[in-house]
Design an enzyme around this catalytic site. Structure first.
Site, PDB file in Angstrom:
ATOM      1  N   TYR A 136      -1.847 -19.937  34.417  1.00 52.86           N
ATOM      2  CA  TYR A 136      -2.086 -20.650  35.680  1.00 52.86           C
ATOM      3  C   TYR A 136      -1.688 -19.788  36.881  1.00 52.86           C
ATOM      4  CZ  TYR A 136      -0.975 -23.969  39.475  1.00 52.86           C
ATOM      5  OH  TYR A 136      -0.862 -24.600  40.690  1.00 52.86           O
TER       6      TYR A 136
ATOM      7  N   LYS B 200      -4.033 -17.871  39.656  1.00 52.83           N
ATOM      8  CA  LYS B 200      -3.910 -18.264  41.068  1.00 52.83           C
ATOM      9  C   LYS B 200      -3.621 -17.020  41.928  1.00 52.83           C
ATOM     10  CE  LYS B 200      -3.855 -22.096  42.638  1.00 52.83           C
ATOM     11  NZ  LYS B 200      -4.936 -22.990  43.130  1.00 52.83           N
TER      12      LYS B 200
HETATM   13  N1  LIG Z   1       0.619 -30.468  41.832  1.00 55.98           N
HETATM   14  C1  LIG Z   1       1.506 -29.546  42.132  1.00 55.98           C
HETATM   15  O1  LIG Z   1       2.734 -29.699  41.925  1.00 55.98           O
HETATM   16  C2  LIG Z   1       1.054 -28.257  42.772  1.00 55.98           C
HETATM   17  C3  LIG Z   1       2.034 -27.330  43.157  1.00 55.98           C
HETATM   18  C4  LIG Z   1       1.647 -26.159  43.779  1.00 55.98           C
HETATM   19  C5  LIG Z   1       0.308 -25.921  44.021  1.00 55.98           C
HETATM   20  N2  LIG Z   1      -0.629 -26.829  43.621  1.00 55.98           N
HETATM   21  C6  LIG Z   1      -2.039 -26.527  43.932  1.00 55.98           C
HETATM   22  O2  LIG Z   1      -2.547 -27.613  44.686  1.00 55.98           O
HETATM   23  C7  LIG Z   1      -3.945 -27.782  44.400  1.00 55.98           C
HETATM   24  C8  LIG Z   1      -4.188 -29.218  44.016  1.00 55.98           C
HETATM   25  O3  LIG Z   1      -3.392 -29.516  42.871  1.00 55.98           O
HETATM   26  P1  LIG Z   1      -3.385 -30.959  42.226  1.00 55.98           P
HETATM   27  O4  LIG Z   1      -2.063 -31.166  41.606  1.00 55.98           O
HETATM   28  O5  LIG Z   1      -3.904 -31.930  43.200  1.00 55.98           O
HETATM   29  O6  LIG Z   1      -4.441 -30.746  41.053  1.00 55.98           O
HETATM   30  P2  LIG Z   1      -5.215 -31.820  40.172  1.00 55.98           P
HETATM   31  O7  LIG Z   1      -4.692 -33.191  40.421  1.00 55.98           O
HETATM   32  O8  LIG Z   1      -5.198 -31.294  38.785  1.00 55.98           O
HETATM   33  O9  LIG Z   1      -6.696 -31.748  40.734  1.00 55.98           O
HETATM   34  C9  LIG Z   1      -7.497 -30.634  40.530  1.00 55.98           C
HETATM   35  C10 LIG Z   1      -8.790 -30.871  41.267  1.00 55.98           C
HETATM   36  O10 LIG Z   1      -9.624 -29.714  41.109  1.00 55.98           O
HETATM   37  C11 LIG Z   1     -10.907 -30.145  40.702  1.00 55.98           C
HETATM   38  N3  LIG Z   1     -11.623 -29.137  39.942  1.00 55.98           N
HETATM   39  C12 LIG Z   1     -11.180 -28.453  38.853  1.00 55.98           C
HETATM   40  N4  LIG Z   1     -12.144 -27.638  38.412  1.00 55.98           N
HETATM   41  C13 LIG Z   1     -13.211 -27.797  39.237  1.00 55.98           C
HETATM   42  C14 LIG Z   1     -14.507 -27.237  39.290  1.00 55.98           C
HETATM   43  N5  LIG Z   1     -14.913 -26.329  38.399  1.00 55.98           N
HETATM   44  N6  LIG Z   1     -15.347 -27.629  40.288  1.00 55.98           N
HETATM   45  C15 LIG Z   1     -14.962 -28.559  41.189  1.00 55.98           C
HETATM   46  N7  LIG Z   1     -13.738 -29.146  41.174  1.00 55.98           N
HETATM   47  C16 LIG Z   1     -12.891 -28.762  40.206  1.00 55.98           C
HETATM   48  C17 LIG Z   1     -10.618 -31.371  39.852  1.00 55.98           C
HETATM   49  O11 LIG Z   1     -11.811 -32.083  39.668  1.00 55.98           O
HETATM   50  P3  LIG Z   1     -12.063 -33.021  38.371  1.00 55.98           P
HETATM   51  O12 LIG Z   1     -11.544 -34.374  38.793  1.00 55.98           O
HETATM   52  O13 LIG Z   1     -13.512 -32.971  38.186  1.00 55.98           O
HETATM   53  O14 LIG Z   1     -11.283 -32.440  37.234  1.00 55.98           O
HETATM   54  C18 LIG Z   1      -9.590 -32.060  40.730  1.00 55.98           C
HETATM   55  O15 LIG Z   1     -10.218 -32.709  41.798  1.00 55.98           O
HETATM   56  C19 LIG Z   1      -4.279 -26.777  43.326  1.00 55.98           C
HETATM   57  O16 LIG Z   1      -4.875 -25.671  43.915  1.00 55.98           O
HETATM   58  C20 LIG Z   1      -2.936 -26.407  42.720  1.00 55.98           C
HETATM   59  O17 LIG Z   1      -2.951 -25.109  42.215  1.00 55.98           O
HETATM   60  C21 LIG Z   1      -0.295 -27.995  43.007  1.00 55.98           C
END
Ligand SMILES: NC(=O)c1ccc[n+]([C@@H]2O[C@H](COP(=O)([O-])OP(=O)(O)OC[C@H]3O[C@@H](n4cnc5c(N)ncnc54)[C@H](OP(=O)(O)O)[C@@H]3O)[C@@H](O)[C@H]2O)c1
Length: 498
Positions: A242, A246
């Site tokens: 991951y 990234k």
């Molecule tokens: N959560 C954390 O603690 C955290 C911490 C640091 C950084 N981040 C970053 O914050 C961002 C959002 O994280 P999150 O926790 O909200 O993630 P999440 O809940 O897992 O959501 C991921 C999103 O990306 C979409 N996605 C994945 N593959 C795709 C594709 N091929 N085409 C279009 N959409 C796609 C998913 O769509 P589907 O619904 O279709 O799967 C979903 O809407 C990410 O970039 C992550 O790296 C998160």
């Protein structure tokens, strides 16, 4: 930083394309934009679906109809659905494809002519994702999003959501600095001190071709591609697939952008909404939450952690507010800026707060088993090195398991199912511990000087209600109260649904 024109004002009549809106952070972001600036011109949400009606359906059920939108719903009353129809368009697409997988060419032309801001929040956040999926989503995804943005004639800003843990296992004060193309986390003497992203993509393609030509089963392909991702990540100095992919995503964007304004948001561990619109709201069980849930069910007796190091958490609404503010700050400014959305410098909280809060909360409000029995929780046993954890697991589980294996042989496989089930559980726990080790023992802290400048800019714009509504300062947060009154109740209400 000049935000005197107002943050909300800067979004007026703007067209924003957002990926990842069906995810946890994406929803918080979309909701807040629509509330802060109802006169935004249009928000295009790229959602994976076979066609536009499928995308619209997913938007309705997975985004608009969520409890998170209750405040917005109340503001617009009966006009809520019409307002949403007017402002938001769900577009069927896939960020792993050229043109973001958008097949409707007329719509694509309209978007290219109108979009002012592209926000790529889509990602796979699975630490041990298959290498093909992780490269596709976290490297090609940013690439195709940037390619799309470059076609837009009125583009003002490209924003990408990354993670602070692209820093790998670095220690000390970690600055908000960009990656250079090809950089690795190894030192210059290593034989893997240059990262060729094209070569990685080719390696992935060749491996997939080889696996398919050998007619490997789906599960075999998955397992091989997962192993390949971890192996490549470790080779270049990152702890898992991951964060490795990234980091590559960031490199690709920096390389492609030319003079396009680029903001990279690097949050640490995103936790439930602190204040607005719905304290405690969250989705999915992630990072620290799996430990909280297991503990509440009485299945987590020990925790592998150094309780004195910072558990770098940041509430989701603060991340989203900082994203919105930085749009106003950087639109049309041809630079690249990195923001660490973190708490380890501003207001550090260590893991002992998590463990104490869990004990206090579930002691006062114990959960029940299905048959109504109260689940009593004990103070958790802390293991502060991986070696101690291995010894504990060996004495408590592995040796009895080996004993069961012998008994099973003597009794002609009578206990085979039990033995298989326990072995699987043991292996799973060990894998989980190894996966989370780089985080629970993470010795770096994230400098947030750029975020501080953004904060000062927001507070200096003389619009007090805007500064309050878009606040992202964790300085005065009482983390213990947040855990007890907001996060743990939110986890139970919105995720565990009890
Ligand atoms: N959560 C954390 O603690 C955290 C911490 C640091 C950084 N981040 C970053 O914050 C961002 C959002 O994280 P999150 O926790 O909200 O993630 P999440 O809940 O897992 O959501 C991921 C999103 O990306 C979409 N996605 C994945 N593959 C795709 C594709 N091929 N085409 C279009 N959409 C796609 C998913 O769509 P589907 O619904 O279709 O799967 C979903 O809407 C990410 O970039 C992550 O790296 C998160």
């Amino acid at each position: 930083m000049d935000l005197s024109g107002g943050v909300a004002e800067s979004l007026k009549n703007k067209c924003i394309l957002i990926t990842g809106s069906t995810g946890f952070l994406g929803k918080i972001f979309v909701e807040k934009i629509l509330r802060v600036q109802p006169d935004v011109k249009r928000i295009y949400l790229v959602i994976r679906a076979p066609d536009s009606s499928g995308a619209a359906r997913r938007f309705h059920t997975e985004v608009r109809d969520k409890e998170l939108f209750c405040v917005l719903r109340k503001i617009h009353g009966k006009g809520f659905e019409a307002f949403m129809e007017d402002k938001v368009l769900a577009v069927a697409g896939n960020i792993m494809e050229n043109n973001l997988g958008i097949k409707d060419m007329n719509l694509l032309d309209t978007m290219v002519a109108n979009v002012n801001i592209v926000v790529n929040a889509a990602a796979t956040t699975n630490f041990i994702e298959r290498y093909d999926v992780a490269l596709g989503t976290n490297v090609l995804g940013p690439k195709y999003s940037m390619k799309f943005a470059k076609k837009c004639s009125n583009l003002e800003l490209f924003m990408h959501v990354s993670t602070a843990y692209v820093a790998g296992s670095k220690e000390g004060m970690l600055l908000e600095t960009k990656f250079e193309m090809g950089e690795t986390l190894n030192d210059g003497n290593s034989n893997a001190s240059y990262l060729d992203i094209d070569a990685e993509l080719n390696l992935m393609k060749d491996t997939m071709q080889y696996l398919h030509s050998n007619s490997e089963s789906k599960s075999e392909i998955k397992s091989m591609m997962q192993s390949l991702g971890m192996e490549r990540a470790k080779r270049y100095g990152w702890p898992n697939t991951y964060v490795f992919t990234k980091a590559m995503g960031e490199m690709v964007l920096g390389d492609m952008r030319g003079d396009m304004p680029l903001v990279i948001i690097r949050p640490t561990i995103i936790t439930s909404v602190y204040k607005d619109p719905l304290p405690g709201w969250m989705e999915g069980i992630r990072t620290i939450d799996s430990a909280i849930v297991s503990y509440s069910m009485g299945t987590l007796e020990c925790f592998l952690v150094d309780v004195d190091i910072a558990m770098d958490i940041i509430p989701g609404d603060m991340v989203s507010n900082a994203m919105i503010t930085s749009i106003a700050a950087h639109s049309n400014n041809p630079s690249q800026t990195i923001y660490h959305l973190s708490s380890s410098v501003r207001n550090p909280v260590n893991y002992s707060v998590l463990l104490d809060s869990c004990f206090r909360f579930f002691n006062a409000y114990p959960r029940h088993t299905k048959d109504g029995t109260i689940i009593k929780v004990k103070k958790i046993y802390k293991l502060d090195t991986m070696a101690k954890f291995r010894t504990y697991m060996r004495l408590k589980y592995k040796i009895p398991l080996e004993g069961l294996g012998i008994v099973n042989m003597i009794f002609c496989q009578f206990f085979a199912d039990k033995y298989k089930e326990l072995s699987k559980k043991y292996k799973y726990v060990m894998q989980l511990a190894e996966l989370y080790e780089p985080f629970t023992f993470f010795k770096g802290v994230f400098d947030d000087m750029n975020v501080e400048k953004l904060r000062l800019g927001l507070n200096a714009n003389n619009n007090i209600s805007e500064a309050e509504m878009l606040g992202f300062d964790c300085k005065h947060m009482d983390w213990s109260r947040y855990m007890l009154d907001v996060h743990i109740p939110g986890l139970l209400k919105y995720v565990c649904k009890n």
